[in-house]
Design a protein around this motif. Structure first.
Motif, PDB file in Angstrom:
ATOM      1  N   PHE A  75       0.857  -1.189   0.000  1.00 46.60           N
ATOM      2  CA  PHE A  75       0.000   0.000   0.000  1.00 46.60           C
ATOM      3  C   PHE A  75       0.892   1.237   0.000  1.00 46.60           C
ATOM      4  CE2 PHE A  75      -2.384  -3.362   2.000  1.00 46.60           C
ATOM      5  CZ  PHE A  75      -3.637  -3.264   1.409  1.00 46.60           C
ATOM      6  N   THR A  76       0.526   2.209  -0.823  1.00 45.37           N
ATOM      7  CA  THR A  76       1.205   3.506  -0.834  1.00 45.37           C
ATOM      8  C   THR A  76       0.158   4.571  -0.539  1.00 45.37           C
ATOM      9  OG1 THR A  76       0.830   4.016  -3.172  1.00 45.37           O
ATOM     10  CG2 THR A  76       2.762   2.636  -2.650  1.00 45.37           C
ATOM     11  N   SER A  77       0.594   5.814  -0.499  1.00 47.44           N
ATOM     12  CA  SER A  77      -0.357   6.890  -0.211  1.00 47.44           C
ATOM     13  C   SER A  77      -1.363   7.082  -1.345  1.00 47.44           C
ATOM     14  CB  SER A  77       0.370   8.196   0.087  1.00 47.44           C
ATOM     15  OG  SER A  77       1.088   8.647  -1.038  1.00 47.44           O
ATOM     16  N   LYS A  78      -1.164   6.390  -2.451  1.00 44.33           N
ATOM     17  CA  LYS A  78      -2.144   6.421  -3.542  1.00 44.33           C
ATOM     18  C   LYS A  78      -3.285   5.442  -3.281  1.00 44.33           C
ATOM     19  CE  LYS A  78       1.385   7.753  -6.827  1.00 44.33           C
ATOM     20  NZ  LYS A  78       2.218   7.359  -7.951  1.00 44.33           N
ATOM     21  N   ASN A  79      -3.126   4.584  -2.250  1.00 43.23           N
ATOM     22  CA  ASN A  79      -4.136   3.582  -1.899  1.00 43.23           C
ATOM     23  C   ASN A  79      -4.802   3.956  -0.580  1.00 43.23           C
ATOM     24  OD1 ASN A  79      -1.441   1.653  -2.698  1.00 43.23           O
ATOM     25  ND2 ASN A  79      -3.249   1.487  -3.971  1.00 43.23           N
ATOM     26  N   ALA A  80      -6.051   3.565  -0.446  1.00 47.82           N
ATOM     27  CA  ALA A  80      -6.698   3.672   0.862  1.00 47.82           C
ATOM     28  C   ALA A  80      -6.076   2.624   1.773  1.00 47.82           C
ATOM     29  CB  ALA A  80      -8.197   3.433   0.720  1.00 47.82           C
ATOM     30  N   ASP A  88       7.333  17.753  -5.605  1.00 44.62           N
ATOM     31  CA  ASP A  88       6.464  18.412  -6.576  1.00 44.62           C
ATOM     32  C   ASP A  88       4.987  18.375  -6.190  1.00 44.62           C
ATOM     33  OD1 ASP A  88       8.689  18.935  -8.216  1.00 44.62           O
ATOM     34  OD2 ASP A  88       8.517  16.961  -9.157  1.00 44.62           O
ATOM     35  N   LEU A  89       4.671  17.847  -5.014  1.00 46.14           N
ATOM     36  CA  LEU A  89       3.271  17.743  -4.594  1.00 46.14           C
ATOM     37  C   LEU A  89       2.698  19.121  -4.259  1.00 46.14           C
ATOM     38  CD1 LEU A  89       3.436  14.632  -2.207  1.00 46.14           C
ATOM     39  CD2 LEU A  89       2.639  14.709  -4.582  1.00 46.14           C
ATOM     40  N   SER A  90       1.443  19.320  -4.591  1.00 45.54           N
ATOM     41  CA  SER A  90       0.760  20.551  -4.184  1.00 45.54           C
ATOM     42  C   SER A  90       0.554  20.491  -2.667  1.00 45.54           C
ATOM     43  CB  SER A  90      -0.596  20.668  -4.886  1.00 45.54           C
ATOM     44  OG  SER A  90      -1.486  19.673  -4.383  1.00 45.54           O
ATOM     45  N   ASN A  91       0.141  21.588  -2.076  1.00 47.96           N
ATOM     46  CA  ASN A  91      -0.110  21.603  -0.631  1.00 47.96           C
ATOM     47  C   ASN A  91      -1.163  20.574  -0.238  1.00 47.96           C
ATOM     48  OD1 ASN A  91       1.791  23.550  -0.078  1.00 47.96           O
ATOM     49  ND2 ASN A  91       0.342  25.244  -0.203  1.00 47.96           N
ATOM     50  N   ALA A  92      -2.221  20.469  -1.022  1.00 54.14           N
ATOM     51  CA  ALA A  92      -3.298  19.509  -0.730  1.00 54.14           C
ATOM     52  C   ALA A  92      -2.789  18.070  -0.874  1.00 54.14           C
ATOM     53  CB  ALA A  92      -4.487  19.746  -1.645  1.00 54.14           C
ATOM     54  N   GLU A  93      -2.001  17.809  -1.910  1.00 57.19           N
ATOM     55  CA  GLU A  93      -1.443  16.463  -2.113  1.00 57.19           C
ATOM     56  C   GLU A  93      -0.470  16.106  -0.998  1.00 57.19           C
ATOM     57  OE1 GLU A  93      -1.471  16.197  -7.001  1.00 57.19           O
ATOM     58  OE2 GLU A  93       0.142  17.301  -5.981  1.00 57.19           O
ATOM     59  N   LEU A  94       0.349  17.070  -0.584  1.00 57.11           N
ATOM     60  CA  LEU A  94       1.299  16.838   0.492  1.00 57.11           C
ATOM     61  C   LEU A  94       0.569  16.550   1.802  1.00 57.11           C
ATOM     62  CD1 LEU A  94       4.233  16.685   1.396  1.00 57.11           C
ATOM     63  CD2 LEU A  94       4.140  19.153   1.831  1.00 57.11           C
ATOM     64  N   MET A 120      -0.906  12.811   6.016  1.00 50.66           N
ATOM     65  CA  MET A 120      -1.973  12.207   6.819  1.00 50.66           C
ATOM     66  C   MET A 120      -2.026  10.690   6.601  1.00 50.66           C
ATOM     67  SD  MET A 120      -2.987  14.674   8.601  1.00 50.66           S
ATOM     68  CE  MET A 120      -4.403  13.955   9.397  1.00 50.66           C
ATOM     69  N   TRP A 121      -1.810  10.256   5.364  1.00 47.23           N
ATOM     70  CA  TRP A 121      -1.776   8.819   5.077  1.00 47.23           C
ATOM     71  C   TRP A 121      -0.642   8.160   5.862  1.00 47.23           C
ATOM     72  CZ3 TRP A 121       1.784   5.369   3.285  1.00 47.23           C
ATOM     73  CH2 TRP A 121       1.309   4.113   2.901  1.00 47.23           C
ATOM     74  N   GLU A 122       0.541   8.796   5.822  1.00 49.12           N
ATOM     75  CA  GLU A 122       1.690   8.255   6.564  1.00 49.12           C
ATOM     76  C   GLU A 122       1.380   8.133   8.057  1.00 49.12           C
ATOM     77  OE1 GLU A 122       5.824   9.401   5.907  1.00 49.12           O
ATOM     78  OE2 GLU A 122       5.101  10.681   4.277  1.00 49.12           O
ATOM     79  N   LEU A 123       0.826   9.181   8.639  1.00 46.81           N
ATOM     80  CA  LEU A 123       0.522   9.163  10.070  1.00 46.81           C
ATOM     81  C   LEU A 123      -0.484   8.074  10.416  1.00 46.81           C
ATOM     82  CD1 LEU A 123       0.402  13.006  10.710  1.00 46.81           C
ATOM     83  CD2 LEU A 123       2.185  11.409  11.484  1.00 46.81           C
ATOM     84  N   GLU A 124      -1.514   7.934   9.595  1.00 49.80           N
ATOM     85  CA  GLU A 124      -2.519   6.898   9.839  1.00 49.80           C
ATOM     86  C   GLU A 124      -1.939   5.504   9.627  1.00 49.80           C
ATOM     87  OE1 GLU A 124      -6.110   7.781   7.628  1.00 49.80           O
ATOM     88  OE2 GLU A 124      -6.017   9.866   8.297  1.00 49.80           O
TER      89      GLU A 124
END
Length: 145
Positions: free
Chosen positions: A3-8, A56-62, A67-71
């Motif tokens: 799983f990466t941050s692109k996955n739930a 290169d991530l936007s603020n929203a993407e970052l 948040m994905w990493e923390l969860e």
């Protein structure tokens, strides 16, 4: 399963143990330590925060990525935190501080890492397993998972 941050993040209905891959990024190398762990422990849930376009991530993407990493760290059974000898790894040092008392952290920190003494003293204080090599840490992980 990877799983990466692109996955739930998964709902673990199969009670699979999970490993979060924290630590120095080495995506410029042909063979990464993360690929090695994924290859050996792929029958478990692996949370890999590697994002080659991180800068290169936007603020929203970052924000989504963080948040994905923390969860994912919170949800994981084990956090394998690997400091590479030539890296600075400021985010990894933050992750060390967040999880050193959690009982789920396994740390790899070679003597050449610039904050080696700090990392080792912190791990010793909180009885967090720490190793000089990934091979040693994998042995503990295999016996624990």
């Amino acid at each position: 399963m990877l799983f990466t941050s692109k996955n739930a993040l998964p709902i673990n209905k199969d009670n699979l143990r999970s490993i979060f891959l924290a630590g120095s990024m080495d995506h410029r190398q042909e063979h990464s330590w993360r690929d090695e762990i994924i290859g050996e422990f792929g029958s478990h849930h692996i949370f890999d925060p590697t994002h080659t376009q991180h800068d290169d991530l936007s603020n929203a993407e970052l924000k989504h990525h963080i948040m994905w990493e923390l969860e994912a760290m919170q949800q994981s059974d084990f956090i394998l935190l690997n400091f590479l000898k030539d890296s600075k790894s400021p985010i990894s040092l933050v992750e060390l501080g967040l999880y050193v008392q959690s009982g789920k952290l396994i740390v790899v920190c070679p003597q050449e890492f610039y904050k080696h003494n700090y990392v080792h003293i912190l791990c010793e204080k909180y009885s967090t397993p720490i190793f000089n090599t990934l091979k040693e840490a994998k042995t503990l992980l295999k016996n624990s998972i």
